[in-house]
Write a protein that holds these residues in place. Structure first.
Motif, PDB file in Angstrom:
ATOM      1  N   THR A  15       0.769  -1.266   0.014  1.00  0.00           N
ATOM      2  CA  THR A  15       0.054   0.103   0.005  1.00  0.00           C
ATOM      3  C   THR A  15       0.703   1.318   0.198  1.00  0.00           C
ATOM      4  O   THR A  15       0.201   2.608  -0.369  1.00  0.00           O
ATOM      5  N   GLY A  16       2.121   1.079   0.524  1.00  0.00           N
ATOM      6  CA  GLY A  16       2.761   2.498   0.578  1.00  0.00           C
ATOM      7  C   GLY A  16       2.567   3.053   1.978  1.00  0.00           C
ATOM      8  O   GLY A  16       3.371   4.188   2.219  1.00  0.00           O
ATOM      9  N   PHE A  17       1.510   2.626   2.725  1.00  0.00           N
ATOM     10  CA  PHE A  17       1.394   3.365   4.304  1.00  0.00           C
ATOM     11  C   PHE A  17       2.548   3.165   4.913  1.00  0.00           C
ATOM     12  O   PHE A  17       3.377   1.985   4.730  1.00  0.00           O
ATOM     13  N   SER A  18       2.933   4.219   5.674  1.00  0.00           N
ATOM     14  CA  SER A  18       3.844   3.901   6.580  1.00  0.00           C
ATOM     15  C   SER A  18       3.662   3.121   7.649  1.00  0.00           C
ATOM     16  O   SER A  18       2.473   2.618   8.027  1.00  0.00           O
TER      17      SER A  18
ATOM     18  N   LEU B 110       2.189   9.926   6.421  1.00  0.00           N
ATOM     19  CA  LEU B 110       1.148   9.092   5.486  1.00  0.00           C
ATOM     20  C   LEU B 110       2.174   7.701   4.893  1.00  0.00           C
ATOM     21  O   LEU B 110       1.386   6.707   4.659  1.00  0.00           O
ATOM     22  N   GLY B 111       3.369   8.057   4.460  1.00  0.00           N
ATOM     23  CA  GLY B 111       4.042   6.815   3.693  1.00  0.00           C
ATOM     24  C   GLY B 111       4.003   7.252   2.246  1.00  0.00           C
ATOM     25  O   GLY B 111       4.110   8.273   1.972  1.00  0.00           O
ATOM     26  N   SER B 112       4.424   6.336   1.492  1.00  0.00           N
ATOM     27  CA  SER B 112       4.703   6.816  -0.150  1.00  0.00           C
ATOM     28  C   SER B 112       3.271   6.709  -0.568  1.00  0.00           C
ATOM     29  O   SER B 112       2.511   5.819  -0.413  1.00  0.00           O
ATOM     30  N   VAL B 113       3.159   7.509  -1.742  1.00  0.00           N
ATOM     31  CA  VAL B 113       2.129   7.533  -2.640  1.00  0.00           C
ATOM     32  C   VAL B 113       2.323   6.936  -4.051  1.00  0.00           C
ATOM     33  O   VAL B 113       3.437   7.198  -4.592  1.00  0.00           O
ATOM     34  N   PRO B 114       1.575   5.852  -4.634  1.00  0.00           N
ATOM     35  CA  PRO B 114       1.707   5.285  -5.812  1.00  0.00           C
ATOM     36  C   PRO B 114       1.934   6.572  -7.095  1.00  0.00           C
ATOM     37  O   PRO B 114       1.474   7.708  -6.856  1.00  0.00           O
TER      38      PRO B 114
END
Length: 485
Positions: A96-99, A331-335
Motif C-alpha cells: 500500500t505504501g502506508f507508513s 502518510l507513507g509513500s503514494v503510488p
C-alpha cells in the motif's frame, strides 16, 4: 527478479497442488509481487463441497466458543510484536505504501473491534439471545421456540487497500457459523492470510472453514464460480464493481453490498465554543488521517458554520493539527499515478486561492503527508484519500443539509459537532437524508462492529429463521424445550 509471495490461506483439507496461480495486479517495478491460489476453471466444485463440510463442523461449536477464539486472536494481534502481525505489517507497507505507523494504527482500530465484550453486544443487539445460533430457544412473544441458521458458505469480494478490513466479513460469517470464501483485494492482499495463521493457532477448526483466494477483476468466470459456491455473498467496492457481483447472484442467495459512500464532518459555532478550536481541529485531523483516509468512514470534507470562529480559522487550526499527526504517523509513500493526481489537485487549489484569497485557502505539508483547502461547495462526491480534506463554510444547520442533499444515498458517516437542541435537530435531519452513522468528531474512523453497517444489521441479514409455534411441545410456558440447530 522481484520476490514472489502467496496471499492465499488454504485449510488443511485443500491441496495447493490442485490450484493454479493468479497474479495480483501490482506495479511491475515493485520489489515484491503477490499471487493467489484458486481452482482451475470448471473445477470449483470440490472447494465448495469442502467448505460445506467445514460448515457442518462449525455448526457443532457453541457460539460462545467462536467468540472466545476470535477474542484470543485479537488479543494476540494487539501486541505489535506478535509474529504474524509483524509479517502482516511488512507486507501491507509493501503493498500500500502506508507508513509502518499508519498500518499499526489502522490495525489497532480495526481489530480492537472484535473483542469478546463487543461481539457479545452485537449478538445480543441483533439476535436477542445469541444461543439461537446453537439451537432452538424459547420465544415468549411467539409462545414457541426459534432458531437462527447461518449460510453454509459466504463468499466475500473485497476491494480497496484499508489494512485489516477483511477481518470484518470473516468475523461476521464465522459468528453465524458460516464457512468463508474470501477474494482479497489487489490494493491490500496480504493481511487476511496472516490473521488466519493466528486463528489457526487459537482454534484450528475455525481457520479450516476459511479459504482466501484471488482472481483478477476481469476474470468473470472465476467471479461467477465463487458466487455459485455460496448461500450468501458480501461485496465491497465501487458501484460498478458491486453491480458486477450482484449480477452473478441468484434469488436463493443473500446478497449484502457495501458500495461507494461519502462521509463528512460538521462543526457548529456552539460546538466550537463548548470544546475549543484546537481540540476540535485535533479530532478532525484524527478523522482524516486514520486509514490514510482510504476508508469510506473517513471524511472528505468538514462543513463549518459561519460565525465568530470562521471556516478559515478552522482550516488553519486543522492544518496545524494535521501536521502534528503526521509528525507521529507519516502518510507513507503514494503510488506515482496517485501522487501526480494529488499534485494536480494541489496546484488547482493553490491557483484558486491565489486568485480569490478572501474566499479560498490552501495549506499543505512540504511532502504529500497532508493537504487542507478552504473551498466552497459542492462536497466532493468521490473519495480522495491520502489525507486531503476540504473545509467548506455553511451559513447554518439548514446549509449543512442543503450541501449534503445532492449526495443522496451515498451519504454514510457524519462526524456531527453540535450541542443541545441543535444537535438533536441536525441528527434527525441527517438520518432522514440518508446518513447511517453519526458520531462525535474524532470518532468517525473508529466505528464499532455494533454499528449497523450502511444502515443494515451486520449479522441478522445473513440469517434465516425457523419458528416453532402453535405446538404444545415448544411452548416456553409449559416446557423447557431443547432442540438442535
Amino acid at each position: 527478479m522481484p520476490e514472489l509471495r502467496c496471499v492465499s490461506w488454504l485449510p488443511t483439507w485443500l491441496d495447493a497442488e490442485e490450484l493454479v496461480r493468479a497474479t495480483v495486479d501490482s506495479d511491475d517495478n515493485a520489489a515484491v509481487h503477490h499471487y493467489g491460489l484458486r481452482p482451475r476453471d470448471g473445477e470449483w466444485h470440490p472447494l465448495a463441497e469442502g467448505l460445506r463440510t467445514a460448515h457442518e463442523a462449525l455448526r457443532a461449536l457453541p457460539v460462545a466458543d467462536i467468540v472466545a477464539a476470535l477474542d484470543e486472536t485479537c488479543v494476540r494481534w494487539a501486541d505489535r510484536d506478535h509474529v504474524h502481525r509483524v509479517a502482516a505489517r511488512r507486507d501491507i507497507v509493501a503493498a500500500t505504501g502506508f507508513s509502518p505507523e499508519a498500518v499499526d494504527r489502522s490495525l489497532d482500530v480495526e481489530l480492537g473491534n472484535y473483542r469478546a465484550q463487543t461481539l457479545n453486544r452485537v449478538l445480543r443487539r441483533e439476535l436477542g439471545d445469541p444461543r439461537v445460533l446453537d439451537g432452538f430457544r424459547p420465544d415468549t412473544e411467539l409462545d414457541g421456540s426459534t432458531v437462527a441458521v447461518g449460510p453454509r458458505v459466504t463468499t466475500v469480494v473485497c476491494s480497496g487497500n484499508v489494512p485489516g478490513l477483511p477481518a470484518l466479513s470473516v468475523v461476521r460469517a464465522l459468528l453465524v457459523k458460516s464457512a468463508v470464501l474470501i477474494k482479497v483485494a489487489s490494493g491490500e492482499p496480504s493481511f487476511t492470510a496472516h490473521f488466519l495463521r493466528t486463528l489457526a493457532e487459537v482454534r484450528p477448526l475455525l481457520a479450516d472453514a476459511v479459504v482466501v483466494t484471488y482472481w483478477r477483476s476481469t476474470d468473470e468466470h472465476a467471479l461467477r464460480a465463487a458466487v455459485d459456491c455460496a448461500d450468501a455473498v458480501i461485496a465491497y467496492g465501487s458501484d460498478t464493481a458491486c453491480a458486477a457481483v450482484r449480477a452473478c447472484t441468484g434469488p436463493h442467495q443473500r446478497y449484502v453490498e457495501h458500495g461507494h459512500k461519502v462521509s463528512v464532518g460538521v462543526v457548529t459555532q456552539g460546538y466550537l465554543g463548548a470544546v475549543g478550536l484546537p481540540e476540535v481541529a485535533r479530532r478532525a485531523a484524527e478523522d482524516v488521517s486514520t486509514f490514510n483516509q482510504h476508508a469510506c468512514i473517513a471524511p472528505q470534507a468538514y462543513l463549518v458554520e459561519r460565525g465568530e470562529v470562521g471556516a478559515r480559522d478552522f482550516a488553519e487550526a486543522l492544518a496545524h493539527a494535521m501536521a502534528e499527526y503526521a509528525a507521529g504517523c507519516p502518510l507513507g509513500s503514494v503510488p506515482p499515478a496517485d501522487a501526480a493526481a494529488l499534485q494536480m489537485r494541489r496546484a488547482a487549489a493553490a491557483w484558486t486561492a491565489a486568485g480569490d484569497p478572501g474566499r479560498y485557502g490552501f495549506w499543505r505539508s512540504p511532502g504529500l503527508d497532508w493537504t487542507v483547502t478552504l473551498a466552497h461547495g459542492p462536497v466532493p462526491v468521490h473519495g480522495t484519500g491520502n489525507r486531503v480534506i476540504s473545509v467548506i463554510p455553511v451559513d447554518d444547520a439548514r446549509g449543512v443539509v442543503t450541501e449534503l442533499r445532492p449526495l443522496g444515498t451515498h451519504v454514510q458517516n457524519i462526524g456531527l459537532g453540535a450541542v443541545g437542541d441543535e444537535f438533536r435537530s441536525l441528527a434527525a435531519e441527517l438520518a432522514r437524508l440518508g446518513a447511517c452513522r453519526i458520531s462525535e468528531p474524532g470518532r468517525m474512523a473508529s466505528p464499532s462492529v455494533i454499528w449497523r453497517h450502511d444502515g443494515m444489521p451486520c449479522l441478522a441479514q445473513l440469517l434465516r429463521w425457523c419458528d416453532i409455534e402453535m405446538h404444545r411441545e415448544a411452548r416456553p410456558s409449559t416446557t423447557a424445550f431443547r432442540g438442535q440447530g
